[in-house]
Design a protein around this motif. Sequence first.
Motif, short mmCIF file in Angstrom:
data_model
loop_
_atom_site.label_atom_id
_atom_site.label_comp_id
_atom_site.label_asym_id
_atom_site.label_seq_id
_atom_site.Cartn_x
_atom_site.Cartn_y
_atom_site.Cartn_z
N GLU A 36 0.83 -1.21 0.00
CA GLU A 36 0.00 0.00 0.00
C GLU A 36 0.86 1.26 0.00
O GLU A 36 1.98 1.24 0.51
N GLY A 38 0.25 4.01 1.73
CA GLY A 38 0.38 4.44 3.11
C GLY A 38 0.12 5.93 3.28
O GLY A 38 -0.13 6.65 2.32
N PRO A 39 0.22 6.39 4.52
CA PRO A 39 -0.03 7.81 4.80
C PRO A 39 1.15 8.68 4.37
O PRO A 39 2.22 8.18 4.01
N ALA A 40 0.94 9.98 4.43
CA ALA A 40 2.00 10.94 4.11
C ALA A 40 3.19 10.72 5.04
O ALA A 40 3.03 10.28 6.18
N LYS A 42 6.03 11.15 7.78
CA LYS A 42 5.95 11.81 9.09
C LYS A 42 6.68 13.14 9.12
O LYS A 42 6.32 14.03 9.87
N LYS A 49 1.17 17.62 3.91
CA LYS A 49 0.22 16.52 4.14
C LYS A 49 -1.11 16.78 3.44
O LYS A 49 -1.72 15.86 2.89
N TRP A 52 -0.49 16.02 -0.18
CA TRP A 52 -0.41 14.56 -0.34
C TRP A 52 -1.82 13.97 -0.47
O TRP A 52 -2.11 13.22 -1.39
N LYS A 53 -2.69 14.35 0.48
CA LYS A 53 -4.07 13.83 0.45
C LYS A 53 -4.81 14.28 -0.80
O LYS A 53 -5.58 13.52 -1.39
N LYS A 57 -6.14 11.62 -3.63
CA LYS A 57 -7.57 11.59 -3.94
C LYS A 57 -7.80 11.67 -5.45
O LYS A 57 -8.76 11.11 -5.97
N CYS A 66 3.62 1.31 -2.69
CA CYS A 66 4.69 1.87 -1.86
C CYS A 66 5.89 2.29 -2.71
O CYS A 66 6.66 3.16 -2.30
N ARG A 69 6.04 6.22 -3.54
CA ARG A 69 6.08 7.23 -2.48
C ARG A 69 7.04 8.38 -2.79
O ARG A 69 6.72 9.54 -2.56
#
Length: 133
Positions: A36, A38-40, A42, A49, A52-53, A57, A66, A69
Amino acid sequence: MPKPRKPTALLLLNGGLAHNPKRYQNRTAEPVASGELGPAPKHFTPELKVIWKELVKQIPAGVLTCADRIILELACRLTNKMRTEEFTSSNAAQLVSCLSRLGLTPADRSKVQVDPSKGKQALPPSPFAKFAS
């Protein structure tokens, strides 16, 4: 400049492998990206962020893994720079290149193939479907 190399999966779909199998015999161990997105990261600022979202989207579900990224991180940073700082034509070219590789330009979006099991949900039925027969 030579034409970019076609992915083996695309050659398989369009019949290129069947047409000339000896030409592609050295592609048997081609890696497949998995995992996956994954999130933005850290270390991203709140502004990065949000970008990123926003970009995630816009990209069809099932496209990013992954392995994407770093290119997505670069696209986020360039988008932030475009919105907040002086943005050169070189920066614009880099951003367009990143967006293109992620399938976010109209021409490149037509080249993206999505696994239906990972794609976005189907469109709701048309209200006019009941009249079709």
